[in-house]
Design a protein around this motif. Sequence first.
Motif, short mmCIF file in Angstrom:
data_model
loop_
_atom_site.label_atom_id
_atom_site.label_comp_id
_atom_site.label_asym_id
_atom_site.label_seq_id
_atom_site.Cartn_x
_atom_site.Cartn_y
_atom_site.Cartn_z
N UNK A 1 0.83 -1.19 0.00
CA UNK A 1 0.00 0.00 0.00
C UNK A 1 0.88 1.26 0.00
N UNK A 2 0.37 2.29 -0.62
CA UNK A 2 1.07 3.57 -0.68
C UNK A 2 0.19 4.61 -0.01
N UNK A 3 0.79 5.54 0.71
CA UNK A 3 0.01 6.57 1.40
C UNK A 3 -0.57 7.55 0.41
N UNK A 4 -1.40 8.47 0.93
CA UNK A 4 -2.18 9.36 0.08
C UNK A 4 -1.38 10.19 -0.89
N UNK A 5 -0.21 10.71 -0.49
CA UNK A 5 0.58 11.54 -1.37
C UNK A 5 1.63 10.67 -2.07
N UNK A 6 1.21 9.77 -2.97
CA UNK A 6 2.13 8.79 -3.54
C UNK A 6 2.52 9.11 -4.96
N UNK A 7 3.09 8.12 -5.66
CA UNK A 7 3.86 8.34 -6.87
C UNK A 7 2.99 8.44 -8.12
N UNK A 175 -13.29 14.97 0.30
CA UNK A 175 -11.83 14.98 0.23
C UNK A 175 -11.23 14.64 1.59
N UNK A 176 -11.75 15.26 2.65
CA UNK A 176 -11.24 14.97 3.99
C UNK A 176 -11.46 13.52 4.38
N UNK A 177 -12.61 12.99 4.01
CA UNK A 177 -12.92 11.59 4.30
C UNK A 177 -11.95 10.68 3.56
N UNK A 178 -11.67 11.00 2.31
CA UNK A 178 -10.76 10.19 1.50
C UNK A 178 -9.36 10.17 2.09
N UNK A 180 -8.46 10.65 5.06
CA UNK A 180 -8.44 10.00 6.36
C UNK A 180 -8.69 8.51 6.28
N UNK A 181 -9.63 8.08 5.44
CA UNK A 181 -9.95 6.66 5.34
C UNK A 181 -8.90 5.88 4.56
N UNK A 182 -8.20 6.54 3.65
CA UNK A 182 -7.17 5.84 2.90
C UNK A 182 -6.20 5.10 3.81
N UNK A 235 -4.10 0.96 -9.98
CA UNK A 235 -2.89 1.40 -9.30
C UNK A 235 -2.79 0.81 -7.91
N UNK A 236 -1.96 1.42 -7.08
CA UNK A 236 -1.77 0.91 -5.73
C UNK A 236 -1.88 2.00 -4.67
N UNK A 237 -2.28 3.19 -5.05
CA UNK A 237 -2.38 4.29 -4.10
C UNK A 237 -3.63 4.22 -3.24
N UNK A 238 -3.60 4.91 -2.12
CA UNK A 238 -4.78 5.03 -1.28
C UNK A 238 -4.76 6.38 -0.58
N UNK A 239 -5.94 6.91 -0.30
CA UNK A 239 -6.04 8.23 0.31
C UNK A 239 -5.73 9.35 -0.66
N UNK A 240 -5.77 9.07 -1.95
CA UNK A 240 -5.43 10.07 -2.97
C UNK A 240 -6.69 10.77 -3.49
N UNK A 241 -6.52 12.04 -3.85
CA UNK A 241 -7.59 12.83 -4.47
C UNK A 241 -7.06 13.31 -5.82
N UNK A 242 -7.49 12.63 -6.87
CA UNK A 242 -6.97 12.91 -8.21
C UNK A 242 -7.71 14.09 -8.84
N UNK A 243 -6.99 15.18 -9.13
CA UNK A 243 -7.62 16.30 -9.83
C UNK A 243 -7.70 15.99 -11.32
N UNK A 244 -8.76 16.48 -11.94
CA UNK A 244 -8.95 16.32 -13.39
C UNK A 244 -9.27 17.69 -13.95
#
Length: 267
Positions: A1-7, A175-178, A180-182, A235-244
């Motif tokens: 697992x990778x933390x929210x601010x991952x690669x 976003x805050x829930x994401x 934190x729950x990640x 992918x393998x990230x968690x707790x991420x918020x992907x902007x589009x």
Amino acid sequence: MISGESRAADRPGETDGSALRGKVAIVTGGASGLGRAMALTLGKAGARVVVADLDVRGGREVADMVGGHFRACDVSDLDANRALVDFAREQCGGVDIALLNAGVATGCGVGEDFDPARYRRAMGANLDGVVFGTHAVLPALRARGGGAIVATSSLAGLAAVPLDPLYAANKHAVVGLTRSLGPALAAENVRFNAVCPGFAESRIIDPLRDMLSEQGLPIIPAQVVADTVLRILTGDGTGECWFIQVDRDPEPFRFRTVPGPGKPAGT
């Protein structure tokens, strides 16, 4: 697992989604717009899709297109979310993925135009729908040894929106829930992420189309959002918020770290 601010740089721009073949996915708000594109994309990748929406006709049409199932569901109702998960388990044997996408426009502010009914409707769909959906689906994901949840937030969840502060409020909450729950769910092999699109093709932007056209602001195709969800799921990230955003490659938003405690005066 990778933390929210991952690669983000380690992820390819496109994926065929073959890893999703045979997986069971729930898509709320799947009858139109972003949810429809997500359901079709997952179906194309070989996932078994359960489409959920209050739009029965549109939902059944999408379910038929992907050879999946449809369930009418008001995501603002906790029992309806539980019934949706039970339906998916009965029809498909379990759940591996939940795309908590259903959402509505706010339609009011906090001043003279404040409407408690519209406020509750928006919070019910945009925030409760994610919280209730997560609560309902977690036992099913745990039963499979883990899984993935992707919630639909918005750029309104990453920036101030003076013209629609209530919409910004519920999207910021997602976003805050994401974030934190990640990390909270990582030990259970459950990944929780969010997509945060700008003005994307959906019913929510219908009242804004003329304004967007006049200002020359392009609308993000729903498929771009669906493709981003596919990248997140494979992918393998968690707790991420992907902007589009238009003319940018989607990637996880880089949040600044909150300052730590300061030193007492005189030390």
